[in-house]
Design a protein around this motif. Structure first.
Motif: not given
Length: 93
Positions: A5-9, A27-33, A80-93
């Motif tokens: 759902x959302x990849x938090x970088x 949230x559920x469905x998110x991932x953290x990089x 890392x690039x592959x993860x971004x292609x599976x994410x509907x949304x990216x948030x950079x922190x």
């Protein structure tokens, strides 16, 4: 890999306010990089977000943490690039 759902970088150290804010919105469905100084959280076991956690291997190596790390899947730059292609949304922190 399942869609994300959302990849938090996150690139901030564990004690940084943005790191704490990031952890509070996962949230559920998110991932953290974890990148840059955020990988230090793995050394102090301060990561328990309830979502898949990935860490950039070159950043771990740069900080002398490449061995003995648990709680995260290691990725290289291509991963890392592959993860971004599976994410509907990216948030950079």
């Amino acid at each position: 890999m399942a869609p994300i759902n959302t990849l938090h970088i996150l690139n901030k150290a564990p004690e940084h306010p943005r790191s704490l804010a990031c952890m509070s919105v996962l949230q559920s469905g998110d991932a953290l990089l974890l990148t840059e100084n955020a990988v230090l959280a793995l050394a102090v076991n301060s990561i328990d977000p309830g979502v898949p956690v990935f860490a950039l291997a070159p950043d771990l190596a740069a900080r002398g943490l490449e061995s003995g790390i648990q709680g995260a899947s290691l990725v290289d730059y291509a991963g890392m690039v592959d993860l971004t292609t599976h994410a509907q949304k990216l948030i950079n922190w």
